[in-house]
Design an enzyme around this catalytic site. Structure first.
Site, PDB file in Angstrom:
ATOM      1  N   ARG A  19      35.515 -17.772   1.762  1.00 44.84           N
ATOM      2  CA  ARG A  19      35.711 -19.189   1.416  1.00 44.84           C
ATOM      3  C   ARG A  19      35.685 -19.326  -0.105  1.00 44.84           C
ATOM      4  NH1 ARG A  19      34.833 -23.883   3.956  1.00 44.84           N
ATOM      5  NH2 ARG A  19      33.556 -23.114   5.664  1.00 44.84           N
ATOM      6  N   GLU A  42      37.782 -13.863   8.281  1.00 46.41           N
ATOM      7  CA  GLU A  42      38.447 -15.166   8.369  1.00 46.41           C
ATOM      8  C   GLU A  42      38.543 -15.749   6.973  1.00 46.41           C
ATOM      9  OE1 GLU A  42      35.362 -17.388  10.514  1.00 46.41           O
ATOM     10  OE2 GLU A  42      35.762 -19.142   9.330  1.00 46.41           O
ATOM     11  N   THR A  72      37.709 -22.925   9.380  1.00 42.36           N
ATOM     12  CA  THR A  72      37.703 -24.341   9.011  1.00 42.36           C
ATOM     13  C   THR A  72      39.032 -25.006   9.384  1.00 42.36           C
ATOM     14  OG1 THR A  72      36.304 -23.652   7.139  1.00 42.36           O
ATOM     15  CG2 THR A  72      36.902 -25.951   7.223  1.00 42.36           C
ATOM     16  N   LYS A 132      31.476 -21.054  18.549  1.00 43.16           N
ATOM     17  CA  LYS A 132      30.772 -20.829  17.284  1.00 43.16           C
ATOM     18  C   LYS A 132      29.628 -21.829  17.215  1.00 43.16           C
ATOM     19  CE  LYS A 132      31.855 -22.392  12.779  1.00 43.16           C
ATOM     20  NZ  LYS A 132      32.868 -22.560  11.740  1.00 43.16           N
ATOM     21  N   GLY A 161      24.579 -20.086   7.641  1.00 46.07           N
ATOM     22  CA  GLY A 161      23.206 -19.726   7.281  1.00 46.07           C
ATOM     23  C   GLY A 161      22.742 -18.419   7.888  1.00 46.07           C
ATOM     24  N   SER A 182      28.421 -16.724   2.854  1.00 52.80           N
ATOM     25  CA  SER A 182      27.872 -16.456   1.523  1.00 52.80           C
ATOM     26  C   SER A 182      26.914 -15.270   1.448  1.00 52.80           C
ATOM     27  CB  SER A 182      27.194 -17.722   0.993  1.00 52.80           C
ATOM     28  OG  SER A 182      26.425 -18.319   2.010  1.00 52.80           O
TER      29      SER A 182
HETATM   30  O1  LIG Z   1      34.159 -23.970   9.064  1.00 53.27           O
HETATM   31  C1  LIG Z   1      34.299 -22.838   9.505  1.00 53.27           C
HETATM   32  O2  LIG Z   1      35.272 -22.518  10.177  1.00 53.27           O
HETATM   33  C2  LIG Z   1      33.260 -21.848   9.237  1.00 53.27           C
HETATM   34  O3  LIG Z   1      33.450 -20.707   9.569  1.00 53.27           O
HETATM   35  C3  LIG Z   1      31.976 -22.286   8.650  1.00 53.27           C
HETATM   36  C4  LIG Z   1      31.519 -21.278   7.646  1.00 53.27           C
HETATM   37  O4  LIG Z   1      32.187 -21.417   6.439  1.00 53.27           O
HETATM   38  C5  LIG Z   1      30.050 -21.320   7.446  1.00 53.27           C
HETATM   39  O5  LIG Z   1      29.649 -22.579   7.039  1.00 53.27           O
HETATM   40  C6  LIG Z   1      29.610 -20.257   6.495  1.00 53.27           C
HETATM   41  O6  LIG Z   1      28.266 -20.453   6.243  1.00 53.27           O
HETATM   42  P1  LIG Z   1      27.430 -19.404   5.345  1.00 53.27           P
HETATM   43  O7  LIG Z   1      28.095 -19.323   4.003  1.00 53.27           O
HETATM   44  O8  LIG Z   1      27.390 -18.077   6.080  1.00 53.27           O
HETATM   45  O9  LIG Z   1      26.067 -20.069   5.301  1.00 53.27           O
END
Ligand SMILES: O=C(O)C(=O)C[C@@H](O)[C@H](O)COP(=O)(O)O
Length: 215
Positions: A19, A42, A72, A132, A161, A182
Site C-alpha cells: 500500500r 496484493e 481495498t 478477511k 494490525g 505495514s
Molecule cells: O483494504 C484492504 O483490502 C486491506 O487489505 C486492508 C489492509 O491494507 C490492512 O489495513 C493492512 O493493515 P496493516 O498495515 O497490516 O496493519
C-alpha cells in the site's frame, strides 16, 4: 484457475499487502518478499499507479513465482479494472455483493472483509472464497476461534494490525492465512532500498506461520 489461487493463499499462509509503495520500487519489493517465501501479494487500489504496478508484477513474475491480487477494492468497476490489469484475486475491506459477483464472473477468487458473524456469512453466501476478518487486531485471536464453532467451514484471513507478535496466535485460533501490510512491507526499508530487510521479514513471518501450524 480460481481454486489454484485459493490453494496458493492457503499454502503460503501470508498475503503481503503493498500500500502506497513507490511504483518504481514495486518489482524489487515483490522480488524481496518472494525470496523470503511470501509469494502472494496484493496491491491496494488506493496506491498511486496501482494498475501499472499490477501489470508490471504480473508480467515480470511467472505464476509459479508470484500471485498478484488487488486490495481495498470497493466496487465492481475497480474489481474489473484491476483484473484486466492482471489481478488474480480481489480483496475488499467490506461486503459488496456486486464486487464478489464480478470477481466470480471472471474467475478470480475474492477475500472479502467482514467484522461480524453476520457479515462473514453474508460474504460467504454472496460467493466469497475466503473472509478477511478486518480489522484483525481489534477483533483479536479470540474472535477468530469463537467463529470456528458455528462458522468453521468459512476460511478466514485476519488482516489489519497483524504482526510477528500476534501472527502465531491468529493461526492457532484457526485462521487459514493472514494479510500483513505495514509489519511486513515496511515503507521505510523500501525507501532506504533495504530489500534484505524485507526478505528477512518475510522469512520471519513464514517461519512464525509454520511454527504455529505445526504446534
Ligand atoms: O483494504 C484492504 O483490502 C486491506 O487489505 C486492508 C489492509 O491494507 C490492512 O489495513 C493492512 O493493515 P496493516 O498495515 O497490516 O496493519
Amino acid at each position: 484457475m480460481s481454486a489454484d489461487i485459493v490453494q496458493r493463499v492457503v499454502e503460503t499462509g501470508i498475503v503481503a499487502i503493498v500500500r502506497g509503495t513507490n511504483p518504481e520500487r514495486a518489482i524489487e519489493t515483490v522480488d524481496a518478499l518472494q525470496r523470503g517465501g511470501v509469494s502472494v501479494v496484493e496491491v491496494t487500489a488506493n496506491t498511486n499507479g496501482v494498475l501499472d504496478m499490477i501489470r508490471d508484477i504480473s508480467s515480470t513474475f511467472t505464476a509459479d513465482e508470484v500471485v498478484v491480487g488487488a486490495g481495498t477494492v470497493l466496487d465492481a468497476e475497480t474489481a474489473r479494472a484491476t483484473m484486466l490489469a492482471g489481478a488474480e484475486f480481489i480483496v475488499t475491506p467490506s461486503v459488496d455483493t456486486e464486487t464478489i459477483q464480478t470477481a466470480n464472473r471472471y474467475g478470480a477468487p475474492s477475500v472479502v472483509g467482514a467484522a461480524t458473524p453476520t457479515e462473514a456469512v453474508d460474504a460467504y453466501t454472496a460467493g466469497a472464497d475466503m473472509v478477511k476478518l478486518f480489522p484483525a487486531a481489534s477483533l483479536g485471536p479470540g474472535f477468530v476461534s469463537s467463529l470456528q464453532g458455528p462458522l468453521g467451514h468459512i476460511p478466514t484471513v485476519p488482516t489489519g494490525g497483524v504482526s510477528l507478535d500476534n501472527v502465531g496466535a491468529f493461526i492457532d485460533a484457526g485462521a487459514t492465512a493472514v494479510g500483513v501490510g505495514s509489519s511486513l512491507v515496511d515503507g521505510e526499508a523500501i525507501e532506504r532500498g533495504d530489500y534484505e530487510e524485507l526478505t528477512a521479514n518475510a522469512r520471519a513471518f513464514v517461519d512464525a506461520v509454520a511454527t504455529a501450524r505445526n504446534d
